[in-house]
Scaffold this motif. Structure first.
Motif, PDB file in Angstrom:
ATOM      1  N   PHE A  21       2.942  33.221 -30.350  1.00 29.12           N
ATOM      2  CA  PHE A  21       1.603  32.958 -30.858  1.00 29.12           C
ATOM      3  C   PHE A  21       0.689  32.908 -29.653  1.00 29.12           C
ATOM      4  O   PHE A  21       0.810  32.023 -28.813  1.00 29.12           O
ATOM      5  N   ALA A  22      -0.228  33.852 -29.543  1.00 27.00           N
ATOM      6  CA  ALA A  22      -1.065  33.960 -28.351  1.00 27.00           C
ATOM      7  C   ALA A  22      -2.413  33.271 -28.501  1.00 27.00           C
ATOM      8  O   ALA A  22      -2.915  32.683 -27.546  1.00 27.00           O
ATOM      9  N   ARG A  23      -2.998  33.347 -29.717  1.00 23.78           N
ATOM     10  CA  ARG A  23      -4.355  32.822 -29.846  1.00 23.78           C
ATOM     11  C   ARG A  23      -4.756  32.668 -31.308  1.00 23.78           C
ATOM     12  O   ARG A  23      -4.388  33.464 -32.148  1.00 23.78           O
ATOM     13  N   CYS A  24      -5.541  31.646 -31.562  1.00 23.18           N
ATOM     14  CA  CYS A  24      -6.224  31.489 -32.848  1.00 23.18           C
ATOM     15  C   CYS A  24      -7.658  31.920 -32.592  1.00 23.18           C
ATOM     16  O   CYS A  24      -8.392  31.235 -31.877  1.00 23.18           O
ATOM     17  N   GLU A  25      -8.044  33.050 -33.140  1.00 21.85           N
ATOM     18  CA  GLU A  25      -9.379  33.580 -32.875  1.00 21.85           C
ATOM     19  C   GLU A  25     -10.448  32.913 -33.720  1.00 21.85           C
ATOM     20  O   GLU A  25     -11.585  32.791 -33.291  1.00 21.85           O
ATOM     21  N   SER A  26     -10.090  32.520 -34.934  1.00 14.51           N
ATOM     22  CA  SER A  26     -11.034  31.799 -35.779  1.00 14.51           C
ATOM     23  C   SER A  26     -10.259  31.076 -36.866  1.00 14.51           C
ATOM     24  O   SER A  26      -9.175  31.496 -37.252  1.00 14.51           O
ATOM     25  N   ILE A  27     -10.836  29.995 -37.352  1.00 15.79           N
ATOM     26  CA  ILE A  27     -10.224  29.247 -38.444  1.00 15.79           C
ATOM     27  C   ILE A  27     -11.331  28.530 -39.208  1.00 15.79           C
ATOM     28  O   ILE A  27     -12.272  28.012 -38.610  1.00 15.79           O
ATOM     29  N   GLN A  28     -11.230  28.570 -40.516  1.00 15.75           N
ATOM     30  CA  GLN A  28     -12.141  27.801 -41.370  1.00 15.75           C
ATOM     31  C   GLN A  28     -11.293  27.170 -42.460  1.00 15.75           C
ATOM     32  O   GLN A  28     -10.658  27.873 -43.244  1.00 15.75           O
ATOM     33  N   LEU A  29     -11.256  25.860 -42.475  1.00 13.99           N
ATOM     34  CA  LEU A  29     -10.518  25.101 -43.487  1.00 13.99           C
ATOM     35  C   LEU A  29     -11.518  24.372 -44.361  1.00 13.99           C
ATOM     36  O   LEU A  29     -12.257  23.521 -43.873  1.00 13.99           O
ATOM     37  N   ASN A  30     -11.572  24.717 -45.617  1.00 13.73           N
ATOM     38  CA  ASN A  30     -12.477  24.039 -46.539  1.00 13.73           C
ATOM     39  C   ASN A  30     -11.806  22.772 -47.056  1.00 13.73           C
ATOM     40  O   ASN A  30     -10.620  22.765 -47.353  1.00 13.73           O
ATOM     41  N   GLU A  31     -12.561  21.714 -47.155  1.00 14.97           N
ATOM     42  CA  GLU A  31     -12.024  20.408 -47.500  1.00 14.97           C
ATOM     43  C   GLU A  31     -11.505  20.358 -48.936  1.00 14.97           C
ATOM     44  O   GLU A  31     -12.056  20.986 -49.837  1.00 14.97           O
ATOM     45  N   GLY A  32     -10.417  19.624 -49.134  1.00 14.48           N
ATOM     46  CA  GLY A  32      -9.911  19.376 -50.470  1.00 14.48           C
ATOM     47  C   GLY A  32      -8.776  20.267 -50.915  1.00 14.48           C
ATOM     48  O   GLY A  32      -8.322  20.169 -52.051  1.00 14.48           O
ATOM     49  N   PHE A  33      -8.284  21.154 -50.047  1.00 17.98           N
ATOM     50  CA  PHE A  33      -7.201  22.058 -50.421  1.00 17.98           C
ATOM     51  C   PHE A  33      -5.968  21.751 -49.585  1.00 17.98           C
ATOM     52  O   PHE A  33      -6.070  21.430 -48.406  1.00 17.98           O
ATOM     53  N   ALA A  34      -4.800  21.873 -50.217  1.00 12.73           N
ATOM     54  CA  ALA A  34      -3.537  21.605 -49.533  1.00 12.73           C
ATOM     55  C   ALA A  34      -2.643  22.827 -49.629  1.00 12.73           C
ATOM     56  O   ALA A  34      -2.817  23.682 -50.503  1.00 12.73           O
ATOM     57  N   SER A  35      -1.666  22.884 -48.754  1.00 19.62           N
ATOM     58  CA  SER A  35      -0.759  24.021 -48.668  1.00 19.62           C
ATOM     59  C   SER A  35      -0.065  24.364 -49.984  1.00 19.62           C
ATOM     60  O   SER A  35      -0.023  25.529 -50.360  1.00 19.62           O
ATOM     61  N   PRO A  36       0.497  23.401 -50.715  1.00 19.55           N
ATOM     62  CA  PRO A  36       1.193  23.795 -51.946  1.00 19.55           C
ATOM     63  C   PRO A  36       0.283  24.373 -53.033  1.00 19.55           C
ATOM     64  O   PRO A  36       0.738  25.075 -53.904  1.00 19.55           O
ATOM     65  N   GLY A  37      -1.008  24.114 -52.976  1.00 23.55           N
ATOM     66  CA  GLY A  37      -1.911  24.544 -54.038  1.00 23.55           C
ATOM     67  C   GLY A  37      -2.658  25.831 -53.765  1.00 23.55           C
ATOM     68  O   GLY A  37      -3.615  26.143 -54.477  1.00 23.55           O
ATOM     69  N   VAL A  38      -2.253  26.603 -52.759  1.00 19.29           N
ATOM     70  CA  VAL A  38      -2.981  27.823 -52.416  1.00 19.29           C
ATOM     71  C   VAL A  38      -2.050  29.027 -52.392  1.00 19.29           C
ATOM     72  O   VAL A  38      -0.836  28.892 -52.258  1.00 19.29           O
ATOM     73  N   ASP A  39      -2.636  30.201 -52.530  1.00 17.73           N
ATOM     74  CA  ASP A  39      -1.920  31.467 -52.349  1.00 17.73           C
ATOM     75  C   ASP A  39      -2.380  32.054 -51.024  1.00 17.73           C
ATOM     76  O   ASP A  39      -3.577  32.090 -50.732  1.00 17.73           O
ATOM     77  N   LEU A  40      -1.421  32.522 -50.213  1.00 15.20           N
ATOM     78  CA  LEU A  40      -1.738  33.073 -48.891  1.00 15.20           C
ATOM     79  C   LEU A  40      -1.614  34.592 -48.908  1.00 15.20           C
ATOM     80  O   LEU A  40      -0.656  35.137 -49.451  1.00 15.20           O
ATOM     81  N   GLU A  41      -2.597  35.255 -48.315  1.00 18.94           N
ATOM     82  CA  GLU A  41      -2.574  36.702 -48.128  1.00 18.94           C
ATOM     83  C   GLU A  41      -2.722  36.980 -46.637  1.00 18.94           C
ATOM     84  O   GLU A  41      -3.528  36.340 -45.964  1.00 18.94           O
ATOM     85  N   THR A  42      -1.962  37.930 -46.129  1.00 17.05           N
ATOM     86  CA  THR A  42      -2.070  38.324 -44.719  1.00 17.05           C
ATOM     87  C   THR A  42      -2.411  39.803 -44.634  1.00 17.05           C
ATOM     88  O   THR A  42      -1.908  40.608 -45.418  1.00 17.05           O
ATOM     89  N   TRP A  43      -3.264  40.127 -43.668  1.00 21.43           N
ATOM     90  CA  TRP A  43      -3.678  41.507 -43.455  1.00 21.43           C
ATOM     91  C   TRP A  43      -3.727  41.780 -41.955  1.00 21.43           C
ATOM     92  O   TRP A  43      -4.343  41.015 -41.218  1.00 21.43           O
ATOM     93  N   PRO A  44      -3.096  42.853 -41.493  1.00 27.85           N
ATOM     94  CA  PRO A  44      -3.229  43.205 -40.080  1.00 27.85           C
ATOM     95  C   PRO A  44      -4.640  43.742 -39.810  1.00 27.85           C
ATOM     96  O   PRO A  44      -5.138  44.587 -40.547  1.00 27.85           O
ATOM     97  N   VAL A  45      -5.281  43.213 -38.788  1.00 28.74           N
ATOM     98  CA  VAL A  45      -6.622  43.658 -38.420  1.00 28.74           C
ATOM     99  C   VAL A  45      -6.536  44.786 -37.408  1.00 28.74           C
ATOM    100  O   VAL A  45      -7.179  45.819 -37.549  1.00 28.74           O
ATOM    101  N   SER A  46      -5.738  44.587 -36.380  1.00 33.45           N
ATOM    102  CA  SER A  46      -5.465  45.640 -35.404  1.00 33.45           C
ATOM    103  C   SER A  46      -4.093  45.385 -34.816  1.00 33.45           C
ATOM    104  O   SER A  46      -3.633  44.240 -34.759  1.00 33.45           O
TER     105      SER A  46
END
Length: 100
Positions: free
Chosen positions: A34-59
Motif C-alpha cells: 500500500f503506497a498511498r491514500c490519494e483521497s478519502i471521503q467518509l460520510n457519517e453514519g455508515f458502517a462496513s457491514p451495511g455498505v456495498d463496495l465497488e472497485t475500479w482501476p483508475v490507472s
C-alpha cells in the motif's frame, strides 16, 4: 484527537483499503504494498457491514495501480455514496520505472 473520531469510519476505511488491495492483487504480479491514500471521503453514519463496495482501476502499469473505491448504502429508499477513496499500490521491487 482520538476522542472525536467517528467510530464507524475506521471499519469502513479498513474495508475499502482491503477491497482496493484485492483489486490490486489481481492486477499486479507478486507481493504488493500500500503506497498511498490519494483521497478519502467518509460520510457519517455508515458502517462496513451495511455498505456495498465497488472497485475500479483508475490507472495501472506493470508496477503500480491506482484503485478507486466506492461504498454505497441504502438511504431514504434509494442508494447513496457512503464513502469514496483512491488508493495506490505498487510492487515490491528494488528498481522502479514508475514512481508512485
Amino acid at each position: 484527537m482520538i476522542s472525536n473520531r467517528p467510530e464507524k469510519g475506521l471499519d469502513l476505511f479498513g474495508a475499502m483499503v482491503s477491497a482496493a488491495a484485492d483489486r490490486a492483487s489481481s492486477h499486479l504480479v507478486g507481493t504488493i504494498r500500500f503506497a498511498r491514500c490519494e483521497s478519502i471521503q467518509l460520510n457519517e453514519g455508515f458502517a462496513s457491514p451495511g455498505v456495498d463496495l465497488e472497485t475500479w482501476p483508475v490507472s495501472a502499469d506493470h508496477q503500480a495501480i491506482i484503485v478507486a473505491v466506492f461504498a454505497t448504502a441504502t438511504q431514504d429508499g434509494g442508494r447513496t455514496i457512503a464513502a469514496s477513496g483512491r488508493f495506490t499500490f505498487t510492487t515490491l521491487t528494488h528498481k522502479r520505472d514508475y514512481a508512485a
